[in-house]
Write an enzyme that holds these catalytic residues in place. Sequence first.
Site, PDB file in Angstrom:
ATOM      1  N   GLN A   1       0.827  -1.221   0.000  1.00 29.40           N
ATOM      2  CA  GLN A   1       0.000   0.000   0.000  1.00 29.40           C
ATOM      3  C   GLN A   1       0.854   1.259   0.000  1.00 29.40           C
ATOM      4  OE1 GLN A   1      -2.317   1.698   3.400  1.00 29.40           O
ATOM      5  NE2 GLN A   1      -4.107   1.153   2.171  1.00 29.40           N
TER       6      GLN A   1
ATOM      7  N   CYS B   1      -6.361   7.496   4.926  1.00 32.07           N
ATOM      8  CA  CYS B   1      -5.679   7.859   6.172  1.00 32.07           C
ATOM      9  C   CYS B   1      -6.083   9.268   6.610  1.00 32.07           C
ATOM     10  CB  CYS B   1      -4.163   7.779   5.986  1.00 32.07           C
ATOM     11  SG  CYS B   1      -3.309   8.210   7.511  1.00 32.07           S
TER      12      CYS B   1
ATOM     13  N   GLY C   1     -10.374  -5.114  10.187  1.00 35.92           N
ATOM     14  CA  GLY C   1      -9.217  -4.555  10.881  1.00 35.92           C
ATOM     15  C   GLY C   1      -9.250  -4.866  12.362  1.00 35.92           C
ATOM     16  N   ARG C   2      -9.814  -3.934  13.132  1.00 29.92           N
ATOM     17  CA  ARG C   2      -9.765  -4.061  14.584  1.00 29.92           C
ATOM     18  C   ARG C   2     -10.425  -5.338  15.082  1.00 29.92           C
ATOM     19  NH1 ARG C   2     -12.654   1.444  15.285  1.00 29.92           N
ATOM     20  NH2 ARG C   2     -13.679   0.460  13.496  1.00 29.92           N
TER      21      ARG C   2
HETATM   22  C1  LIG Z   1      -4.271   1.406  14.326  1.00 28.87           C
HETATM   23  C2  LIG Z   1      -4.804   1.553  12.928  1.00 28.87           C
HETATM   24  C3  LIG Z   1      -3.922   1.733  11.871  1.00 28.87           C
HETATM   25  C4  LIG Z   1      -4.399   1.865  10.564  1.00 28.87           C
HETATM   26  N1  LIG Z   1      -3.507   1.993   9.519  1.00 28.87           N
HETATM   27  C5  LIG Z   1      -3.972   1.994   8.236  1.00 28.87           C
HETATM   28  C6  LIG Z   1      -3.085   1.967   7.097  1.00 28.87           C
HETATM   29  O1  LIG Z   1      -1.851   1.932   7.227  1.00 28.87           O
HETATM   30  N2  LIG Z   1      -3.639   1.982   5.853  1.00 28.87           N
HETATM   31  C7  LIG Z   1      -5.002   2.011   5.660  1.00 28.87           C
HETATM   32  O2  LIG Z   1      -5.473   2.002   4.506  1.00 28.87           O
HETATM   33  N3  LIG Z   1      -5.856   2.010   6.709  1.00 28.87           N
HETATM   34  C8  LIG Z   1      -5.381   1.987   7.961  1.00 28.87           C
HETATM   35  N4  LIG Z   1      -6.262   1.916   9.014  1.00 28.87           N
HETATM   36  C9  LIG Z   1      -7.716   1.796   8.749  1.00 28.87           C
HETATM   37  C10 LIG Z   1      -8.138   0.314   8.666  1.00 28.87           C
HETATM   38  O3  LIG Z   1      -7.526  -0.338   7.569  1.00 28.87           O
HETATM   39  C11 LIG Z   1      -9.672   0.181   8.525  1.00 28.87           C
HETATM   40  O4  LIG Z   1     -10.065   0.878   7.361  1.00 28.87           O
HETATM   41  C12 LIG Z   1     -10.431   0.749   9.715  1.00 28.87           C
HETATM   42  O5  LIG Z   1      -9.849   0.339  10.930  1.00 28.87           O
HETATM   43  C13 LIG Z   1     -11.894   0.309   9.684  1.00 28.87           C
HETATM   44  O6  LIG Z   1     -12.006  -1.098   9.675  1.00 28.87           O
HETATM   45  P1  LIG Z   1     -12.344  -1.939  11.021  1.00 28.87           P
HETATM   46  O7  LIG Z   1     -13.626  -1.377  11.587  1.00 28.87           O
HETATM   47  O8  LIG Z   1     -12.483  -3.353  10.546  1.00 28.87           O
HETATM   48  O9  LIG Z   1     -11.211  -1.737  11.957  1.00 28.87           O
HETATM   49  C14 LIG Z   1      -5.803   1.824  10.325  1.00 28.87           C
HETATM   50  C15 LIG Z   1      -6.684   1.642  11.399  1.00 28.87           C
HETATM   51  C16 LIG Z   1      -6.212   1.502  12.683  1.00 28.87           C
HETATM   52  C17 LIG Z   1      -7.203   1.286  13.811  1.00 28.87           C
END
Ligand SMILES: Cc1cc2nc3c(=O)[nH]c(=O)nc-3n(C[C@H](O)[C@H](O)[C@H](O)COP(=O)(O)O)c2cc1C
Length: 341
Positions: free
Chosen positions: A64, A94, A218-219
């Site tokens: 990415q 981001c 993600g989380r």
């Molecule tokens: C700690 C953290 C770091 C993240 N870093 C990135 C990243 O490097 N690139 C990206 O596209 N999204 C990043 N995200 C967003 C996640 O990929 C995702 O879109 C977001 O957490 C929502 O999905 P979830 O509800 O399943 O966590 C990050 C999210 C968190 C919580």
Amino acid sequence: MLLALAPMQDVSDLAMIRTLHRLGTLPDYFITEYFRTTPHHRKLAPSTLSSITENETGVPIYGQLVGSDIPALVRDAQALMQYPVAGVDLNVGCPAPIVTRKYAGAGLLRVLSRLDSTLGALRDALPAGAFTVKCRIGWEDPAEFEQILPILRKHAPDRLAIHARTMAEGYRTPVHIETVRRAVAEMECPVIANGNVADAESAAAWQRAANPAGLMIGRGAVRNPYLFRRLRGEAAPTCRDMMAYALALFEETARLFTPYKEIDHIHRMKKFLVYVAEGLPDDFGHRMRRATTKETLLQPVRDHLDTDTPYPETPPEHSRLIAHVAALKAAAPPPGTAPSP
Ligand SMILES: Cc1cc2nc3c(=O)[nH]c(=O)nc-3n(C[C@H](O)[C@H](O)[C@H](O)COP(=O)(O)O)c2cc1C
């Protein structure tokens, strides 16, 4: 349904990838943490690159990029393609001010002409099948997605993951499922829904509400990595399975420290264990957060997880870290309803 581990800076790294492999709960593809792309910095970050070069899972991984300088993005996309990647993913989500004020990440959504030209340049630079996008739905108003969607469509990415929130909404609001439904109807490529999947029910809710080609988690997967297995029909984990997760992650994160420094390792582990704590008795979180040594960190893990009782599948609705999972379930058509067209 395709399943992906969401890219997460300092979380979805090589240690996490190796841990999922050891536990036998793998997604269908990975995306690396983002590589910052700038005109003057030509070298791809070695620690992030290791997720690609040392990925022994057999699961495809996309590199990415986050950036706004088009020649630098094209340069880094071409550089990434020299490694064993399935393709290159553009970060259009981001929300960190240091990223967005240079019109990178979600900043690309502030000036749509920039989004247009950036997507166009990367589409031209990358071979068929190798260009994916991960996008929020707007800068501050979900209605902006109306203008964003035709631009995404015009540049025909090979896959589109939608984190169904605006930049302004951060991470702790309900998701706008209708935006994914629209994208599924209008994009020619597979559309992956992202946001607030934390258990089998929330995954099913996305499916009924928007019928995406897949889910990016993600989380919810940091809290419970067995979710990938669960969504393929296996049983939910016991606490003892979660102990195996914590211990495997402990070993895999330690492997990446050179030189090893215990206190830094402990701090690193806490970034993961705060998610595991969601749904466990408060004592786990209290003791884990105060830990300063390997022993004081792992003792609450053993005390709370060395049992065959089921690990709570759903995080508490008041969770600070993964909120509004119930809102996603409530917003979807009731179970038994066909996915919306
Ligand atoms: C700690 C953290 C770091 C993240 N870093 C990135 C990243 O490097 N690139 C990206 O596209 N999204 C990043 N995200 C967003 C996640 O990929 C995702 O879109 C977001 O957490 C929502 O999905 P979830 O509800 O399943 O966590 C990050 C999210 C968190 C919580």
